[in-house]
Design a protein around this motif. Structure first.
Motif, PDB file in Angstrom:
ATOM      1  N   TYR A  33      12.869 -18.321 -29.904  1.00 60.01           N
ATOM      2  CA  TYR A  33      13.057 -17.260 -30.401  1.00 60.01           C
ATOM      3  C   TYR A  33      14.656 -16.961 -30.529  1.00 60.01           C
ATOM      4  CZ  TYR A  33       8.253 -16.448 -28.880  1.00 60.01           C
ATOM      5  OH  TYR A  33       6.772 -16.834 -28.387  1.00 60.01           O
ATOM      6  N   TYR A  35      16.553 -13.324 -31.214  1.00 60.95           N
ATOM      7  CA  TYR A  35      16.744 -11.755 -31.418  1.00 60.95           C
ATOM      8  C   TYR A  35      18.030 -11.316 -31.627  1.00 60.95           C
ATOM      9  CZ  TYR A  35      11.954 -11.574 -29.731  1.00 60.95           C
ATOM     10  OH  TYR A  35      10.600 -11.788 -29.419  1.00 60.95           O
ATOM     11  N   GLN A  37      20.488  -7.972 -31.160  1.00 61.45           N
ATOM     12  CA  GLN A  37      20.266  -6.732 -30.687  1.00 61.45           C
ATOM     13  C   GLN A  37      21.596  -5.756 -30.983  1.00 61.45           C
ATOM     14  OE1 GLN A  37      20.091  -6.579 -26.221  1.00 61.45           O
ATOM     15  NE2 GLN A  37      19.298  -4.522 -26.296  1.00 61.45           N
ATOM     16  N   GLY A  40      22.602  -0.041 -29.258  1.00 65.98           N
ATOM     17  CA  GLY A  40      21.662   1.374 -29.195  1.00 65.98           C
ATOM     18  C   GLY A  40      20.458   1.106 -29.602  1.00 65.98           C
ATOM     19  N   GLN A  41      20.239  -0.100 -30.197  1.00 69.24           N
ATOM     20  CA  GLN A  41      18.668  -0.340 -30.747  1.00 69.24           C
ATOM     21  C   GLN A  41      18.266  -1.644 -29.903  1.00 69.24           C
ATOM     22  OE1 GLN A  41      18.881  -1.497 -34.980  1.00 69.24           O
ATOM     23  NE2 GLN A  41      20.544  -0.036 -35.207  1.00 69.24           N
ATOM     24  N   GLY A  42      16.856  -1.674 -30.064  1.00 76.44           N
ATOM     25  CA  GLY A  42      16.096  -2.779 -29.245  1.00 76.44           C
ATOM     26  C   GLY A  42      16.213  -4.012 -29.937  1.00 76.44           C
ATOM     27  N   PRO A  43      16.063  -5.048 -29.546  1.00 69.91           N
ATOM     28  CA  PRO A  43      16.116  -6.467 -29.964  1.00 69.91           C
ATOM     29  C   PRO A  43      15.200  -6.629 -31.358  1.00 69.91           C
ATOM     30  CG  PRO A  43      15.639  -6.551 -27.800  1.00 69.91           C
ATOM     31  CD  PRO A  43      15.582  -5.343 -27.928  1.00 69.91           C
ATOM     32  N   LEU A  45      13.482  -9.421 -33.767  1.00 66.35           N
ATOM     33  CA  LEU A  45      13.321 -11.081 -34.026  1.00 66.35           C
ATOM     34  C   LEU A  45      13.828 -11.400 -35.473  1.00 66.35           C
ATOM     35  CD1 LEU A  45      12.037 -13.621 -32.981  1.00 66.35           C
ATOM     36  CD2 LEU A  45      10.067 -13.012 -34.463  1.00 66.35           C
ATOM     37  N   SER A  58      11.009 -14.225 -41.086  1.00 68.13           N
ATOM     38  CA  SER A  58      10.945 -12.942 -42.452  1.00 68.13           C
ATOM     39  C   SER A  58      12.108 -11.937 -42.272  1.00 68.13           C
ATOM     40  CB  SER A  58       9.611 -12.136 -42.177  1.00 68.13           C
ATOM     41  OG  SER A  58       9.390 -11.769 -40.871  1.00 68.13           O
ATOM     42  N   GLN A  59      12.763 -11.740 -40.997  1.00 69.66           N
ATOM     43  CA  GLN A  59      14.063 -10.977 -40.830  1.00 69.66           C
ATOM     44  C   GLN A  59      15.064 -11.690 -40.635  1.00 69.66           C
ATOM     45  OE1 GLN A  59      12.781  -7.098 -39.248  1.00 69.66           O
ATOM     46  NE2 GLN A  59      11.627  -8.149 -37.754  1.00 69.66           N
ATOM     47  N   LEU A  91      20.447 -12.905 -28.786  1.00 70.56           N
ATOM     48  CA  LEU A  91      19.496 -13.159 -27.608  1.00 70.56           C
ATOM     49  C   LEU A  91      18.634 -14.566 -27.884  1.00 70.56           C
ATOM     50  CD1 LEU A  91      18.300  -9.736 -26.415  1.00 70.56           C
ATOM     51  CD2 LEU A  91      19.825 -11.093 -25.115  1.00 70.56           C
ATOM     52  N   PHE A 104      14.128 -14.559 -21.444  1.00 70.42           N
ATOM     53  CA  PHE A 104      15.039 -14.390 -22.179  1.00 70.42           C
ATOM     54  C   PHE A 104      16.261 -14.846 -21.498  1.00 70.42           C
ATOM     55  CE2 PHE A 104      14.171 -11.722 -25.617  1.00 70.42           C
ATOM     56  CZ  PHE A 104      12.832 -11.174 -25.314  1.00 70.42           C
ATOM     57  N   GLY A 105      17.438 -15.478 -22.343  1.00 76.84           N
ATOM     58  CA  GLY A 105      18.723 -15.786 -21.834  1.00 76.84           C
ATOM     59  C   GLY A 105      19.506 -14.596 -21.762  1.00 76.84           C
ATOM     60  N   PRO A 106      20.921 -14.816 -21.244  1.00 78.76           N
ATOM     61  CA  PRO A 106      21.784 -13.806 -21.131  1.00 78.76           C
ATOM     62  C   PRO A 106      22.291 -13.192 -22.306  1.00 78.76           C
ATOM     63  CG  PRO A 106      22.727 -15.790 -20.477  1.00 78.76           C
ATOM     64  CD  PRO A 106      21.291 -16.156 -20.989  1.00 78.76           C
TER      65      PRO A 106
ATOM     66  N   GLN B  42      22.924  -9.028 -18.898  1.00 81.54           N
ATOM     67  CA  GLN B  42      22.084  -9.950 -18.777  1.00 81.54           C
ATOM     68  C   GLN B  42      20.754  -9.881 -19.804  1.00 81.54           C
ATOM     69  OE1 GLN B  42      20.192  -9.893 -14.570  1.00 81.54           O
ATOM     70  NE2 GLN B  42      22.036  -9.240 -13.967  1.00 81.54           N
ATOM     71  N   GLY B  43      20.170 -10.639 -19.659  1.00 83.49           N
ATOM     72  CA  GLY B  43      18.723 -10.964 -20.635  1.00 83.49           C
ATOM     73  C   GLY B  43      17.632  -9.970 -20.102  1.00 83.49           C
ATOM     74  N   PHE B  90      13.185  -1.103 -21.920  1.00 82.45           N
ATOM     75  CA  PHE B  90      12.487  -1.437 -23.596  1.00 82.45           C
ATOM     76  C   PHE B  90      11.075  -1.686 -23.411  1.00 82.45           C
ATOM     77  CE2 PHE B  90      16.464  -1.764 -25.788  1.00 82.45           C
ATOM     78  CZ  PHE B  90      17.458  -2.399 -24.767  1.00 82.45           C
ATOM     79  N   PHE B 106      10.338  -3.992 -30.407  1.00 74.24           N
ATOM     80  CA  PHE B 106      10.837  -3.408 -29.144  1.00 74.24           C
ATOM     81  C   PHE B 106      11.047  -2.015 -29.832  1.00 74.24           C
ATOM     82  CE2 PHE B 106      11.748  -6.146 -25.970  1.00 74.24           C
ATOM     83  CZ  PHE B 106      11.828  -7.347 -26.452  1.00 74.24           C
ATOM     84  N   GLY B 107      11.189  -0.923 -28.801  1.00 75.25           N
ATOM     85  CA  GLY B 107      11.592   0.354 -28.939  1.00 75.25           C
ATOM     86  C   GLY B 107      13.251   0.410 -28.861  1.00 75.25           C
ATOM     87  N   THR B 108      13.655   1.311 -28.971  1.00 74.38           N
ATOM     88  CA  THR B 108      15.316   1.580 -29.040  1.00 74.38           C
ATOM     89  C   THR B 108      15.780   1.616 -27.697  1.00 74.38           C
ATOM     90  OG1 THR B 108      15.004   4.030 -29.265  1.00 74.38           O
ATOM     91  CG2 THR B 108      15.515   2.568 -31.226  1.00 74.38           C
TER      92      THR B 108
END
Lengths: 113, 116
Positions: A33, A35, A37, A40-43, A45, A58-59, A91, A104-106, B42-43, B90, B106-108
């Motif tokens: 995957y 992602y 990020q 201020g937002q979540g990751p 996809l 799709s995104q 990510l 997840f990677g760094p 970090q991830g 998250f 995910f949420g914010t």
């Protein structure tokens, strides 16, 4: 067990330039995957691969973003040309299969000036 | 469409105090629910997940979360905060509607600060 590797860790470019990110998933993981990020937002996809086939893109902004996963292992994500709003952490994650835990990677932090 | 709402972008607690991070979800089907933690540079690391069965889920580092279908909530708690818990958390939902996809939504995020 080695984790998900990503490079580079940081990248600064100017708008309209091109950039590529690389991901090496955990050995044996079929699903990969990418992602995005934004601060201020979540990751979110961008694209999911199952082996070397695309399951969900799709995104993914396909006019400027592209991704491939050659031989079902490593993957690259490319942005061409970059915009200011592409500044984010990218990510990579992998899972044994699509219904298993994602690791997840760094991340790669991209700054577009 | 599935979505996640995390109430409170910043939460500050004293060391030894209760940690409560709130998460509400929207899903048309019974979802899978997750909490991830992200330390600086970090991830994301999985803390815990709910799929089916027992609604109280225990995770790593002393965290737990309870799935409450009637409240569409999946709040994360820890009885006693430690300085090392300072990180961003998250909440995520996976619609798992079949097919070869289990994308996470995910949420914010909630940034947890722990004061000495």
């Amino acid at each position: 067990e080695a984790g998900v590797a990503q490079s580079p860790r940081y990248k600064i470019i100017e708008k309209r330039q091109s950039v590529a990110f690389w991901c090496n998933p955990i050995s044996g993981h079929a699903t990969l995957y990418w992602y995005q990020q934004i601060l201020g937002q979540g990751p979110k996809l961008l694209i999911q691969f199952q082996n070397n086939g695309v399951v969900d893109d799709s995104q993914l902004p396909k006019d400027r973003f592209s991704a491939e996963r050659l031989k079902g292992v490593d993957s690259t994500l490319k942005i061409q040309p970059a915009k200011l709003e592409d500044s984010a952490v990218y990510l990579c994650a992998s899972s044994l299969n699509y219904n298993n835990e994602q690791f997840f990677g760094p991340g790669t932090r991209l700054t577009v000036l | 469409a599935q979505s996640v709402t995390q109430l409170g972008s910043h939460v500050s607690v004293s060391e030894g105090a209760l940690v409560l991070l709130r998460c509400n979800y929207s899903s048309s089907v019974p979802p899978y629910l997750f909490w991830y933690v992200q330390y600086p540079n970090q991830g994301l690391q999985l803390l815990l997940k709910y799929t089916t069965g027992a609604t109280l889920v225990k995770g790593i580092n002393g965290f737990e979360a309870e799935f409450k279908k009637s409240e569409t909530s999946f709040h994360l708690t820890k009885p006693s905060a430690h300085m090392s818990d300072a990180a961003e958390y998250f909440c995520a939902v996976s619609p798992h509607q079949g097919g070869a996809t289990n994308k996470l939504i995910f949420g914010t995020g909630t940034l947890l600060a722990v004061q000495p």
